[in-house]
Scaffold this active site. Sequence first.
Site, mmCIF file in Angstrom:
data_model
loop_
_atom_site.group_PDB
_atom_site.id
_atom_site.type_symbol
_atom_site.label_atom_id
_atom_site.label_comp_id
_atom_site.label_asym_id
_atom_site.label_seq_id
_atom_site.Cartn_x
_atom_site.Cartn_y
_atom_site.Cartn_z
ATOM 1 C CB CYS A 36 2.295 -0.059 -6.270
ATOM 2 S SG CYS A 36 1.326 1.366 -6.793
ATOM 3 C CB CYS A 91 -1.068 0.946 -4.555
ATOM 4 S SG CYS A 91 -0.651 0.849 -6.300
ATOM 5 C CG ASP A 92 0.178 -0.866 -1.158
ATOM 6 O OD1 ASP A 92 -1.052 -0.777 -1.344
ATOM 7 O OD2 ASP A 92 0.844 -1.817 -1.589
#
Length: 310
Positions: free
Chosen positions: A136, A139-140
């Site tokens: 993801c 997200c990261d």
Amino acid sequence: MDNVDHQLIIVGGGPAGLTAGLYAGRAMLDALLLEKAGPGGQVMLSHWIDNYPGFPEGISGLDLAEKMTAQAKRFDLEIKQATVSKMDLVGPVKTLYLEDGSSLTCRAVIITTGARANQIGIPGEKEFTGRGVSYCATCDAPFYRGKTVAVIGGGNTAVQEAIQLTKFADKVYVVHRRDALRATKVVQEKAFANDKIDFIWDTIATEVLGDQSGVTGLSLKNVRTDAPSTIKLHGVFVLIGTRPNMEMLPLDQLDNDQGFIHTDLEMHTSQPGVFAAGDIIYKNFRQVANAVGEGCVACLSAEEYLEDNE
Ligand code: NAP
């Protein structure tokens, strides 16, 4: 009305299910949440979550799952570890068949069984998940400021996330197994115009390399020439599609797109008394924050349905 075991059963204990459960507990519904492994869902796989509001320093996936579970239990939500193998969702009484041979009945069901990112299955992928291997970018990506990363895949997700990653990373390789992208033309053109993105065509990843510090590189193989190569990098984003956790779902009873369930804005599915929320629904963005909102709405809609139908 016939007797049932519970008013409401929530299937799946990720953020969407636990939020639905929290609302069900506070509404004093006779609700049961079924989870096959233990509450938390995919969020348990996230090493660190920086984009869930309320935690200015971020929070580990494990801590967030435990806090959500504790909050739902504070309002007496009953959580049972059980695997649902089959469901019959037609009519006023819904039946859920469990793997141990027993069954449960209820009047309303909220499906929050989630989805899982496809894995490539190469050496090092599992070992470095959360330490440089991610599924993801939303997200990261911010963890890779000034660094070099690779995205594996050529679909809309991979190419859009590669563009997103260039806001942080200095260099983004897109490793694709063919010589043409699956992503839509407009997305492709944006990526081709971005000078931080380098495409590595006709190539598959064969191993994620790393040490105690995390990921250090990626071994590759050109599928036309068989020539091996290695690139040095700090992160690998595997974005080769998402599969819905649909094995237990009666897809002939629910409008869906390849297992992702269609809902309206209030999380009603096509089947009266059945609601869905989180990554199992048909949508573009899969984040903890929107899963939680959908779980809330699904429970409020279920409550309304139960009031109207009991
Ligand atoms: P996808 O379209 O299925 O693309 C998956 C990509 O991964 C493909 O390029 C595929 O290669 C590659 N791939 C699959 N298995 C692989 C393997 N084992 N090794 C290496 N590469 C592999 O998945 P997605 O990008 O997640 O998109 C899912 C759906 O959501 C699509 O319908 C997409 O259009 C949609 N979506 C839409 C938007 C939007 O903004 N509208 C954004 C994201 C996603 P091949 O091309 O060779 O098969």
